[in-house]
Motif scaffolding. Structure first.
Motif, short mmCIF file in Angstrom:
data_model
loop_
_atom_site.label_atom_id
_atom_site.label_comp_id
_atom_site.label_asym_id
_atom_site.label_seq_id
_atom_site.Cartn_x
_atom_site.Cartn_y
_atom_site.Cartn_z
N ASP A 357 0.82 -1.21 0.00
CA ASP A 357 0.00 0.00 0.00
C ASP A 357 0.86 1.27 0.00
O ASP A 357 0.32 2.36 -0.06
N HIS B 28 -2.79 3.99 -6.18
CA HIS B 28 -2.96 4.63 -4.87
C HIS B 28 -3.00 6.15 -4.99
O HIS B 28 -3.66 6.82 -4.21
N GLN B 35 -8.45 2.10 -1.80
CA GLN B 35 -7.10 2.63 -2.01
C GLN B 35 -6.89 3.84 -1.11
O GLN B 35 -7.81 4.59 -0.82
#
Lengths: 791, 407
Positions: A357, B28, B35
């Motif tokens: 992420d 992202h 996200q």
């Protein structure tokens, strides 16, 4: 005398060792407060004025007869530059004569020259320093015939180092040796590494010589404090493998600056035996020291890869990847990841990083997969593609395309029919990047029938795909496309490609039943049209107010609807105008003829656009039409024409601008015309032409703003005529100061001329400036220049 | 690898690689369901708060919060919270994502490198560096840490939007030119006199608020004189390289892009100037750079000596190619648009003025100054980035620094 200054140097350097608290250095001693300063200064000044230095004052032999006089022939500083004190620049031939005279006397003469250098604050040694340094450069030329002089010079410099000259003078000598020193001088320079004040310049000279690690290694045990850091740093720069053991010990030094310096030196040396100790030191360090040690460890890994020690390098990268997990150290992990990727035989690390992420790690992982994998990279990626989930397939396809390896093409084309739209789009993009006829045909076939993002990707791909054959393939697809959206997208692609070999199929779009397609065709033609397409483009422009336009909005893509509904009919008109403005300069006369004919019965909104197109054409015919419009009956069109005339691109418009400025009753039109004249003067022409234009502005302008602008241009025209035009402006209260500054700037280069009439005019002008200006800095500058002229 | 010998295929591969990075913007950064969107605001610091400080900081973009100011002249008011005099303390702050650097140029490379080592993105005022080896180290740091770096001048952005420049770049980078006959001039606006140095500075008392040792930093420690600071530093080799180094990056960023010279350097450099002073930057008339492909760049000061009269300005056009090759060039795709610092930070793609492109522009300036200082014609190896056969000149390529500062 030198000790006061030298102690100050040492005191200042302590600041480097402080971390959070940075002690303020003591005040630097002033000239008058230095020990013996006044007496020494007087002695030195007397000596310099006399052309030599007292041997007693210096404790050395006097310069050879004539040396001081020779050095004195170097031109004085503080002349010629705009900045007071700027270096006057003698030419090389003048200086060569001086060098050769000095060099005739050999080492002894050069020692005497060095003897003319003085400590900072103790007098003006500019000429001696200048001769010494520039002569050094002269004898360093790669010429065997200069060898004798090089030896004499370096011997003389070395002799100074062992003399009792002040340390600040020795520092100057070391700075010369930094550029000209060589191995024979290294030992003598090395003796100064133990000198608190001269260690640093001595180290720099030795680093420049390069093969001097032994000297630093021998100096290390006795070196302390700042000197120790200097020596350690030098050992690192010189990559001394024999110093590794001592440097590893220094990683545990009580002084954090020493620890960091040792770690950085070890990193540059690149010995794997230091890796664990460096990693441990980095683990224990904090704040900026940790930052530097992390970098040192990464440098070590790079050095190891360079000698094919991949095993130790991989171990270091893996350790950093595992341990630098604080988000604040992710950049260290990024570095480790790139290192690992270059060494691994699989993609596991990169694929895992692509799924993180963390945006930054993910972006670098993707980029590394494109550029950082070895020769087996494509095969590894294709293997991964077979097993990947849709999201990962899209990324892998993008990577394969970016790598531009044709071996990936079959797999990429196979994915063009993937059930997942994102994968299909990624495959289109990858195929487009790889290029070639096969890819172009496949992507064009998609464009003909696709919609939405897939169509957009296909059109973008065709627009940027390499290969001359792509134009024809895209044009063929255009003919096949049944729906407006693909036709628009393909027209756009052909325009971006500047597909000049496909003008006709693109121009055919101007007659399309769909208004969006017509706009797309116009936009494409703006980038690629030739004369043959002009009539159709003008026709569109003339008719864009056609009442059919609103009804044509039905069933066109949303973007075009928005374009037309928001701007009413501006979309079509705007596209047409842009197209014509782009084409007009390429076919000026023909374009102007068509536009002038269309002007006669065009609606006012479109007539305005047509007048602007005439400005872009810029030919004589167009100019005449624009001038006529400035005198027409329609006020709006007169405004447009005045703007166009004011922006006319060359001097052909100057007479008409002046006429408009002098005769128009409209103040705005006058200003537009005057600004056009000022712009023309600024953009080019001979000085005489510029002055003529600006003279006309000065005589015509009613507002000070235009006169100020004119002066702003005039000041860059350094001629007598320019000066004569500026001087009367001093009598105008509104522009007096601008005129004064302009005169100063004009007069500066004129003051260097020899003609009497020019110098007389300069003097008169400057005297007027000194009396007229209210700004003291301008007055001072004028007076200074005046003084020069009077001389 | 220099681009002069770059094959067309290799060039297209390069274009493709760049283009592809455009397509693989991590999702992202776009946010959306599932996200994490990037922060809307970045923490930033200004290091070097003098003349160009405010302007350089403004280049970071609108979405930044100015958390710290740092300058060696803040010794008397540094609180290490908002105001600093030591940049290292600023770089230790976790809430600072990026720095704008507007110190004198002898600090540009070292602070840029340190900032990237600390994980910050960097916008650095021009000129990028003080000597050539510094540029290589900045590139290494940008690549090693995956940082964004942008030089604070934007000439190449303008060129990349100009149709003529785009075409010229394609012609050059296609590798199809048999012999490049182009000659590009920059005449004037090098501020040679304005930013030359004084030749006999005398010691003055150090202002109470100034950390003079830190100001000197990697350069030789010299007695304080106000002329070494406050903008006038430009006139001294220890801190910059005269008006040529200061203005040159403005003037040559665009031409380096246009003529495909942002990944290579000239092979011969010849200068006409006065013999150099050891400290003060002085007068010069012109510098001529010849590249391996035949292209010539000319710096003409117009402020000293005889004017340059060797070559005439000459562009590179399609007429220089065979008809078949013209078609090939016209069929080449445009380079993707250069991206701003702000966009680069958000997307983690290289900024338009990245270190590896701007370094080559800075190299032009440094080679010019070396040729002026040495007074000899130089031969340069653009791949090794070394001067060939002139030891003294080569020592100016990679200059020693005062410990503990080093590359």
């Amino acid at each position: 005398m030198h000790s006061t200054f030298s102690t100050t140097i040492l005191t200042r350097r302590v600041g480097h060792f402080a971390k959070l608290s940075v002690p303020r250095p003591k005040q630097q001693p002033q000239f008058g407060k230095m020990r013996y300063g006044c007496v020494a200064a007087v002695l030195l000044c007397v000596a310099l004025v006399g052309g030599t230095l007292s041997p007693a004052a210096r404790g050395e032999d006097a310069p050879k007869t004539g040396l001081a006089a020779l050095v004195a022939t170097v031109p004085d500083a503080d002349k010629g530059g705009r900045t007071p004190g700027a270096l006057t620049a003698p030419d090389l031939d003048t200086m060569k004569k001086i060098y050769n005279e000095v060099l005739k006397g050999g080492k002894e003469n050069i020692v005497a020259l060095v003897g003319m250098l003085v400590e900072p604050g103790q007098g003006d040694d500019y000429k001696a320093r200048y001769v010494l340094h520039s002569m050094m450069t002269y004898v360093m030329r790669p010429d065997p015939e200069a060898e004798k002089d090089r030896t004499a010079l370096t011997d003389a410099l070395i002799a100074t180092l062992s003399s009792d000259r002040p340390k600040s003078v020795k520092a100057m000598v070391l700075q010369e040796l930094k550029w000209c020193g060589s191995k024979p001088q290294a030992e003598a320079i090395g003796k100064l590494l133990s000198d608190a004040d001269l260690c640093e310049p001595a180290a720099q000279a030795l680093v420049g010589i390069k093969d001097t690690a032994d000297i630093f290694r021998q100096a290390l045990p006795a070196a302390a404090g700042k000197n120790r850091v200097t020596v350690i740093q030098a050992l690192g720069v010189l990559r001394d493998t024999k110093a590794v053991d001592e440097l590893k010990k220094a990683l545990a030094d009580a002084d954090p600056v020493t620890r960091v310096a040792a770690c950085e030196a070890l990193g540059n040396i690149g010995d794997p035996a230091a890796a664990d100790a460096m990693l441990a030191a980095g683990d224990a360090a904090k704040d900026f020291d940790r930052t530097r040690m992390n970098d040192a460890v990464l440098l070590l890994a790079k050095r190891l890869i360079a000698v094919d020690n991949k095993k130790d390098a991989e171990r270091i990268y893996a350790k950093l990847w595992e341990t630098r997990t604080d988000p604040q150290e992710r950049h260290v992990r990024i570095a480790a990841l790139q290192g690992l990727a270059s060494l691994r035989t699989d993609l596991n690390d990169l694929l895992a990083a692509m799924k993180t992420d963390d945006l930054q790690i993910r972006a670098v992982a993707l980029r590394t997969a494109v550029t950082g994998l070895g020769p087996n990279g494509t095969k590894m990626l294709l293997d991964a593609l077979e097993k990947a989930a849709p999201r990962d397939r899209a990324d892998l396809l993008a990577i394969l395309g970016a790598r531009a390896d044709p071996a990936a093409m079959p797999a990429i084309l196979g994915m063009l029919k993937d059930p997942d739209e994102k994968v299909r789009i990624a495959a289109i993009q990858a195929a487009a990047v790889l290029g070639g006829e096969q890819a172009a045909q496949a992507v064009a076939a998609i464009a003909v029938a696709a919609a939405g993002k897939e169509l957009e990707a296909a059109a973008n791909g065709l627009a940027r795909m390499p290969g001359a054959e792509v134009n024809g393939i895209a044009a063929a697809a255009l003919k096949q496309a049944a729906e407006p959206a693909p036709r628009m997208a393909l027209l756009s692609a052909l325009g971006i490609r500047r597909a000049e070999d496909q003008r006709e199929p693109v121009a055919a779009g101007l007659a399309d039943k769909d208004v969006g397609v017509r706009i797309a065709a116009l936009k494409a033609l703006a980038l690629m049209a030739g004369e043959a397409q002009l009539p159709a483009m003008v026709k569109i422009l003339k008719e864009s107010m056609d009442e059919r336009a609103p009804s044509l909005l039905i069933a066109v893509p949303p973007a075009t609807v928005k374009l037309l509904t928001d701007a009413k009919d501006e979309g079509e008109r705007g596209a047409a105008e842009s197209a014509l403005v782009a084409v007009a300069p390429r076919s000026a006369d023909k374009c102007a003829g068509l536009v002038i004919a269309a002007l006669a019965d065009a609606p006012p909104e479109n007539a305005a656009a047509l007048i602007r197109v005439l400005g872009a054409a810029g030919c004589k015919k167009a100019l005449e039409a624009v001038i006529a419009q400035t005198k027409g009956a329609n006020a709006d069109l007169k405004d447009v024409a005045a703007h166009v005339l004011g922006d006319w691109r060359d001097r052909a418009g100057a007479a008409s601008m002046l006429d408009l400025a002098q005769t128009s009753a409209n103040e705005t039109h006058q200003v537009l015309a005057l600004r056009g004249l000022i712009r023309l003067a600024k953009e080019g022409g001979s000085p005489a032409e510029k002055v003529k234009l600006l003279d006309s502005v000065m005589k015509t302008a009613k507002q000070p703003a235009e006169k100020r602008s004119a002066l702003g241009v005039l000041q860059d025209v350094p001629t007598l005529e320019s000066l004569q035009l500026a001087v009367p402006c001093l009598d105008n209260d509104d522009i007096r100061e601008e005129a004064a500054e302009a005169i100063l700037k004009i007069a500066d280069p004129l003051a260097k001329q020899k003609a009497d009439n020019v110098l007389d005019a300069v003097r008169d002008a400057l005297e007027k400036v000194t009396k007229a200006t209210k700004r003291s800095n301008v007055r001072t500058a004028a007076q200074k220049l005046l003084n020069q002229v009077k001389k | 690898m220099g681009t002069d010998n770059l094959s067309r295929r290799a060039f297209l591969t390069g274009v493709a690689a760049t283009a592809a990075t455009v397509t693989i913007v991590p999702r992202h950064c776009l946010g959306g369901p599932g996200q994490t969107a990037p922060s809307d605001t970045f923490g930033a610091a200004l290091i070097g708060c003098g003349g160009r400080g405010g302007g350089t900081f403004g280049g970071l973009g609108p979405n930044v919060k100015r958390l710290a100011d740092c300058d060696v002249k803040f010794l008397d008011k540094a609180d290490n919270k908002k105001v600093y005099s030591d940049f290292r303390r600023v770089l230790e702050r976790k809430d600072i994502d990026m720095v704008a650097i507007a110190t004198p140029p002898h600090w540009h490379a070292l602070i840029s490198i340190a900032a990237m080592q600390a994980g910050k993105d960097v916008l650095c005022e021009k000129p990028m560096t003080r000597f050539i080896a510094e540029g290589r180290a900045v590139i290494e740091a940008e690549k090693r840490y995956g940082r964004v770096y942008q030089i604070g001048t934007y000439g190449r952005f303008g060129a990349s939007h100009d149709r003529n420049s785009i075409l010229t770049r394609k012609i050059i980078k296609s590798g199809l030119l048999k012999q490049c006959k182009g000659v590009h001039f920059k005449r004037g606006d090098f501020k040679v006199k304005e930013w030359s140095g004084k030749v006999n500075l005398q010691p003055q008392p150090i202002p109470k608020n100034l950390d003079w040792d830190m100001y000197c930093g990697p350069s030789p420690f010299k007695p304080y004189n106000v002329d070494r600071t406050g903008g006038r530093h430009r006139g001294y080799w220890d801190y910059e390289g005269g008006g040529l180094a200061d203005m040159g990056q403005h003037h040559w960023e665009g031409p380096c892009w246009t003529y495909g010279k942002d990944e290579t350097s000239p092979v011969e450099i010849e200068a006409y100037g006065a013999p150099a002073h050891p400290e003060a930057c002085g007068m010069w008339g012109w510098v001529e750079h010849r590249f391996a492909d035949g292209m010539t760049f000319v710096f003409a000061s117009g402020e000293w000596g005889e004017p340059y009269n060797r070559l005439q300005q000459r562009g590179v056009t399609l007429e220089d190619l065979d008809p078949d090759d013209r078609k090939k060039v016209l069929a080449m795709p445009d380079d993707p648009p250069l991206i701003s610092f702000e966009e680069a930070v958000k997307t983690r793609k290289p900024a338009g003025g990245s270190s590896w492109t701007s370094h080559r522009t800075a190299t032009l300036l440094h080679l010019s100054n070396i040729a002026i200082r040495i007074g000899r014609k130089l031969r340069y190896d653009p791949d090794k980035q070394e001067i060939v056969g002139d030891e003294e000149a080569n020592r100016l390529v990679n200059q020693p620094m005062r410990a503990p500062w080093h590359l």
